[in-house]
Scaffold this motif. Structure first.
Motif, PDB file in Angstrom:
ATOM      1  N   UNK A  75       3.015  -0.307  -0.601  1.00 20.78           N
ATOM      2  CA  UNK A  75       2.805  -1.374  -2.475  1.00 20.78           C
ATOM      3  C   UNK A  75       3.331   0.187  -2.989  1.00 20.78           C
ATOM      4  N   UNK A  76       3.929  -0.917  -4.806  1.00 25.90           N
ATOM      5  CA  UNK A  76       4.651   0.233  -5.314  1.00 25.90           C
ATOM      6  C   UNK A  76       3.268   0.998  -6.621  1.00 25.90           C
ATOM      7  N   UNK A  77       3.633   1.963  -6.391  1.00 19.58           N
ATOM      8  CA  UNK A  77       2.725   2.726  -7.013  1.00 19.58           C
ATOM      9  C   UNK A  77       2.933   2.530  -8.554  1.00 19.58           C
ATOM     10  N   UNK A  78       3.957   1.866  -9.010  1.00 25.49           N
ATOM     11  CA  UNK A  78       4.562   1.615 -10.489  1.00 25.49           C
ATOM     12  C   UNK A  78       3.716   0.182 -11.701  1.00 25.49           C
ATOM     13  N   UNK A  79       2.130  -0.406 -10.433  1.00 27.97           N
ATOM     14  CA  UNK A  79       1.525  -2.056 -10.478  1.00 27.97           C
ATOM     15  C   UNK A  79       0.289  -0.679 -11.831  1.00 27.97           C
ATOM     16  N   UNK A  80       0.755   0.229 -11.519  1.00 26.29           N
ATOM     17  CA  UNK A  80      -0.999   1.205 -12.529  1.00 26.29           C
ATOM     18  C   UNK A  80      -0.939   0.390 -13.447  1.00 26.29           C
ATOM     19  N   UNK A  81       0.575   0.550 -14.256  1.00 26.18           N
ATOM     20  CA  UNK A  81       0.497  -0.097 -15.965  1.00 26.18           C
ATOM     21  C   UNK A  81       0.641  -1.272 -16.184  1.00 26.18           C
ATOM     22  N   UNK A  82      -0.116  -2.284 -14.766  1.00 30.92           N
ATOM     23  CA  UNK A  82       0.347  -3.846 -15.555  1.00 30.92           C
ATOM     24  C   UNK A  82      -1.404  -3.711 -16.133  1.00 30.92           C
ATOM     25  N   UNK A  83      -1.890  -2.832 -16.987  1.00 32.98           N
ATOM     26  CA  UNK A  83      -3.584  -3.020 -16.830  1.00 32.98           C
ATOM     27  C   UNK A  83      -3.852  -4.316 -17.560  1.00 32.98           C
ATOM     28  N   UNK A  84      -3.433  -6.247 -17.602  1.00 33.86           N
ATOM     29  CA  UNK A  84      -3.676  -6.877 -17.604  1.00 33.86           C
ATOM     30  C   UNK A  84      -4.074  -7.993 -16.603  1.00 33.86           C
ATOM     31  N   UNK A  85      -2.755  -7.376 -15.485  1.00 31.17           N
ATOM     32  CA  UNK A  85      -3.061  -8.222 -14.426  1.00 31.17           C
ATOM     33  C   UNK A  85      -4.624  -8.574 -13.561  1.00 31.17           C
ATOM     34  N   UNK A  86      -4.552  -9.639 -13.522  1.00 29.00           N
ATOM     35  CA  UNK A  86      -5.928 -10.500 -12.977  1.00 29.00           C
ATOM     36  C   UNK A  86      -5.633 -10.399 -11.399  1.00 29.00           C
ATOM     37  N   UNK A  87      -4.694 -10.520 -10.925  1.00 29.09           N
ATOM     38  CA  UNK A  87      -4.349 -11.368  -9.170  1.00 29.09           C
ATOM     39  C   UNK A  87      -3.643 -10.673  -8.951  1.00 29.09           C
ATOM     40  N   UNK A  88      -3.406  -9.486  -7.827  1.00 34.25           N
ATOM     41  CA  UNK A  88      -2.605  -9.155  -7.307  1.00 34.25           C
ATOM     42  C   UNK A  88      -2.377  -9.768  -5.461  1.00 34.25           C
ATOM     43  N   UNK A  89      -1.521 -10.734  -5.439  1.00 37.44           N
ATOM     44  CA  UNK A  89      -1.253 -11.444  -3.780  1.00 37.44           C
ATOM     45  C   UNK A  89      -0.217 -10.505  -3.475  1.00 37.44           C
ATOM     46  N   UNK A  90      -0.410 -10.057  -2.686  1.00 41.13           N
ATOM     47  CA  UNK A  90       1.061  -9.073  -1.698  1.00 41.13           C
ATOM     48  C   UNK A  90       0.126  -9.725   0.267  1.00 41.13           C
ATOM     49  N   UNK A  91      -0.175 -10.210   0.583  1.00 43.24           N
ATOM     50  CA  UNK A  91      -0.518 -10.774   1.780  1.00 43.24           C
ATOM     51  C   UNK A  91       0.503 -11.107   2.587  1.00 43.24           C
ATOM     52  N   UNK A  92       0.675 -11.455   3.863  1.00 42.47           N
ATOM     53  CA  UNK A  92       1.428 -11.619   4.507  1.00 42.47           C
ATOM     54  C   UNK A  92       2.340 -11.275   4.495  1.00 42.47           C
ATOM     55  N   UNK A  93       2.675  -9.724   4.731  1.00 46.59           N
ATOM     56  CA  UNK A  93       3.999  -9.137   4.226  1.00 46.59           C
ATOM     57  C   UNK A  93       4.823  -8.019   5.528  1.00 46.59           C
ATOM     58  N   UNK A  94       5.130  -7.248   5.555  1.00 49.49           N
ATOM     59  CA  UNK A  94       5.287  -5.932   6.375  1.00 49.49           C
ATOM     60  C   UNK A  94       5.093  -5.005   5.496  1.00 49.49           C
ATOM     61  N   UNK A  95       4.546  -4.545   4.377  1.00 49.80           N
ATOM     62  CA  UNK A  95       3.990  -3.476   3.343  1.00 49.80           C
ATOM     63  C   UNK A  95       3.916  -2.499   4.500  1.00 49.80           C
ATOM     64  N   UNK A  96       3.737  -1.572   4.525  1.00 54.82           N
ATOM     65  CA  UNK A  96       3.651  -0.421   4.828  1.00 54.82           C
ATOM     66  C   UNK A  96       2.969   0.993   4.174  1.00 54.82           C
ATOM     67  N   UNK A  97       2.716   2.614   4.582  1.00 56.40           N
ATOM     68  CA  UNK A  97       1.748   3.162   3.795  1.00 56.40           C
ATOM     69  C   UNK A  97       0.572   2.503   3.681  1.00 56.40           C
ATOM     70  N   UNK A  98       0.067   3.129   2.741  1.00 58.39           N
ATOM     71  CA  UNK A  98      -1.571   3.622   2.160  1.00 58.39           C
ATOM     72  C   UNK A  98      -1.663   2.658   0.387  1.00 58.39           C
ATOM     73  N   UNK A  99      -3.091   2.636   0.783  1.00 58.00           N
ATOM     74  CA  UNK A  99      -3.076   1.437  -0.274  1.00 58.00           C
ATOM     75  C   UNK A  99      -3.007   2.906  -2.113  1.00 58.00           C
ATOM     76  N   UNK A 100      -2.183   2.650  -2.499  1.00 61.15           N
ATOM     77  CA  UNK A 100      -2.338   3.370  -3.756  1.00 61.15           C
ATOM     78  C   UNK A 100      -3.312   3.348  -4.749  1.00 61.15           C
ATOM     79  N   UNK A 101      -3.946   4.878  -4.646  1.00 64.70           N
ATOM     80  CA  UNK A 101      -5.329   5.311  -5.658  1.00 64.70           C
ATOM     81  C   UNK A 101      -5.514   5.063  -6.331  1.00 64.70           C
ATOM     82  N   UNK A 102      -3.921   4.144  -7.381  1.00 63.24           N
ATOM     83  CA  UNK A 102      -3.228   4.089  -8.845  1.00 63.24           C
ATOM     84  C   UNK A 102      -4.161   2.871  -8.980  1.00 63.24           C
ATOM     85  N   UNK A 103      -4.034   2.226  -8.059  1.00 59.90           N
ATOM     86  CA  UNK A 103      -4.725   0.638  -7.976  1.00 59.90           C
ATOM     87  C   UNK A 103      -6.190   0.540  -8.750  1.00 59.90           C
ATOM     88  N   UNK A 104      -6.372   1.926  -8.201  1.00 59.62           N
ATOM     89  CA  UNK A 104      -7.458   1.533  -9.683  1.00 59.62           C
ATOM     90  C   UNK A 104      -7.831   1.964 -11.332  1.00 59.62           C
TER      91      UNK A 104
END
Length: 571
Positions: free
Chosen positions: A7-36
């Motif tokens: 999951x791209x760590x750069x999402x943290x800059x999208x301060x106005x985003x209301x919906x993040x939809x990344x379901x049904x993919x082949x994403x690996x690794x951990x959930x970035x703490x930056x999503x907070x």
């Protein structure tokens, strides 16, 4: 989508985003703490990936969050208490992971707006929080397939809007013994309850007569594999909407009910099977000198007659109109785990599963609705399966058209599981000379050829409405435990327009190339009409492949040379 990596760590800059939809993919690794840092985030959907690690404590900063769906991954550890303090959460779904620890006892107080709570198929322990009754909007509660223990909260009966309560496969009742199952009595106020599953626990006591006062909308009641004693209350017949009742492996005195009627699908005579072979066989079969095997084939069919009789009776399960939910299929396949994946097709994936309290082996075809044509394929299969029934067609048990945990459409078909897989796995896998570890004998090949011919003859001439399959190939032919062949996958099937009209009986007005390369009739590529003759051509290619061990897409077939021409040259 088919996203890879983390999951791209750069999402943290999208301060106005209301919906993040990344379901049904082949994403690996951990959930970035930056999503907070996504302070405006309302909907976070990450299910059906391969995410690992723990849930970041920083997600507790998402003060506007309403929907959290991160199920069907490999996430471990505990659920951060900071996340369970976001009072705006409406849907909390973390099923089919490796989460552990206990659920905070004040959960119903910290999440007062909670409507759906899905924590099934994890490693949770401890008691069921009594405070859940304070979340008065709850409609779905699923704690199944964990290690919860203790007694059942009697106050859940105050949740009048509750329609799904599943607590099966835990250790409930292992301490704090239930007295006369008064928990069931407490649920009589849940007037919208449709699913109640308490199977596979340590629940003891006597079934109360008040069980008859449960919701009139109740469709599933599972109490099997507990320590319930005495007799089944007579008032249970008042549950008129009930379609599934499980009370097995208790100490109950059963009601003296009449046996259910079971329809029997009788096997056709040997002579009819021979006529099916003759009617479906085209001149292309001569290329492999099929006529040389007719005498042997006659003997084989005769020897198989007795062995098939014991399989001709349709089970009571197949005659029932099963109703399964997304959650049930999720549990049956262990969260659509990659370990249960048995096939991938043009419009979806097929998973092996174990369904319900009866532990029925099933194959679940989950449509990838983001793939163009998937909806049409699902509709075509549903329409076809409603009108066909034959011993050499894959047996369909039910379908599911619902929504998943993050509000997206979910469509699936549920079939009887075929232990020996597809015919493709028993033939050369590709054109580089690789062969499977198991080989088919000559008799097995003839039997399979006969079964497929019988299925096509039924589809073309003897069903309620004649059907063109349009995608006959080894991967769509499945083998049961006795190596009997069953034709499946009707995603491209077409009904003939009018069985009484000679022209329409043999073709439809659907043009264009439909089917798989190597098996599709040549005239389809030139704008020809779909017809029963196209299925016969595909069947001929199938026979050539079975008896020559050459795939029609073998690398040797170039510059105009085809499997057909190859066989013609050596006949």
């Amino acid at each position: 989508m088919n996203l890879l990596g983390g999951v791209p760590d750069k999402f943290h800059s999208l301060s106005r985003i209301a919906l993040l939809q990344l379901s049904v993919n082949n994403l690996t690794g951990s959930i970035p703490s930056s999503l907070g840092n996504l302070s405006s985030l309302v909907y976070l959907y990450l299910p059906r990936n391969s995410l690992e690690g723990s849930i970041p404590n920083e997600l507790g900063r998402l003060v506007s969050l309403k929907h959290l769906s991160i199920g069907q991954n490999k996430i471990s550890g505990i659920i951060p208490h900071s996340l369970l303090n976001i009072s705006s959460i409406v849907i909390f779904a973390v099923p089919a992971n490796q989460l552990d620890g206990s659920i905070p006892p004040n959960l119903g107080l910290t999440l007062p707006n909670l409507e759906q709570l899905w924590v099934d198929v994890n490693l949770f322990t401890g008691p069921i929080p009594v405070s859940l009754a304070n979340a008065s909007r709850l409609t779905h509660i699923d704690f199944s397939y964990n290690n919860f223990s203790g007694s059942l909260p009697m106050n859940l009966g105050s949740l009048q809007g509750l329609n799904h309560l599943s607590l099966q496969r835990n250790q409930l009742g292992s301490w704090g013994k239930l007295n006369d199952l008064i928990f069931l009595t407490s649920l009589t106020n849940c007037s919208r309850l449709q699913v109640l599953s308490l199977a596979n626990n340590y629940i003891s006591g006597v079934l109360p007569d008040s069980i008859a006062n449960l919701s009139s909308q109740l469709t599933l009641l599972a109490l099997g594999r507990n320590q319930i004693s005495s007799s089944i209350p007579l008032g249970i017949e008042n549950l008129v909407a009930l379609t599934s009742l499980g009370m097995d492996e208790n100490s109950l005195t059963e009601l003296q009910l009449p046996p259910c009627s079971v329809q029997v699908y009788r096997k056709s005579s040997r002579s009819h099977s021979l006529r099916a072979i003759i009617s479906i066989t085209s001149p292309i079969l001569c290329l492999i000198l099929f006529s040389c095997f007719f005498s042997l084939f006659y003997w084989i069919r005769k020897s198989r007659k007795e062995s098939r009789k014991e399989h001709s009776t349709t089970s009571s399960l197949e005659d029932q109109c099963l109703k399964v939910s997304y959650a049930e299929l999720l549990r049956a396949t262990n969260g659509f785990s990659l370990d249960n994946l048995i096939g991938v097709g043009s419009y979806g994936s097929v998973y092996k599963g174990i369904l319900g309290i009866n532990q029925i082996a099933i194959a679940v075809k989950v449509l990838n609705l983001q793939q163009r044509g998937a909806y049409k394929s699902f509709d075509a299969e549903c329409q076809a399966w409603r009108n066909i029934r034959h011993r050499n067609l894959v047996k369909i048990l039910t379908s599911c058209s619902s929504i998943d945990f993050h509000g997206n459409d979910f469509k699936a078909l549920v079939f009887e599981y075929m232990p020996n897989g597809s015919l493709e796995k028993w033939l050369p896998q590709n054109g580089n000379g690789q062969h499977p570890l198991r080989n088919l004998s000559l008799i097995q090949r003839l039997n399979i050829a006969s079964d497929v011919a019988s299925a096509l003859d039924y589809l073309h001439h003897h069903g309620q409405i004649p059907i063109i399959h349009r995608d006959l190939k080894p991967s769509n032919i499945l083998l049961d435990v006795d190596m009997n062949a069953h034709v499946g996958d009707f995603g491209l099937a077409k009904f003939l327009l009018d069985a009484t009209d000679h022209c329409s009986k043999n073709q439809t007005n659907s043009t264009g190339m439909k089917g798989s390369i190597g098996y599709v009739a040549p005239e389809y590529g030139m704008g020809g009409h779909a017809s029963t003759h196209g299925d016969v051509y595909s069947y001929g290619i199938l026979l050539l492949e079975m008896f020559t061990a050459k795939m029609p897409t073998d690398k040797m077939f170039i510059d105009g040379l085809s499997l057909y021409q190859f066989v013609k040259m050596i006949k």
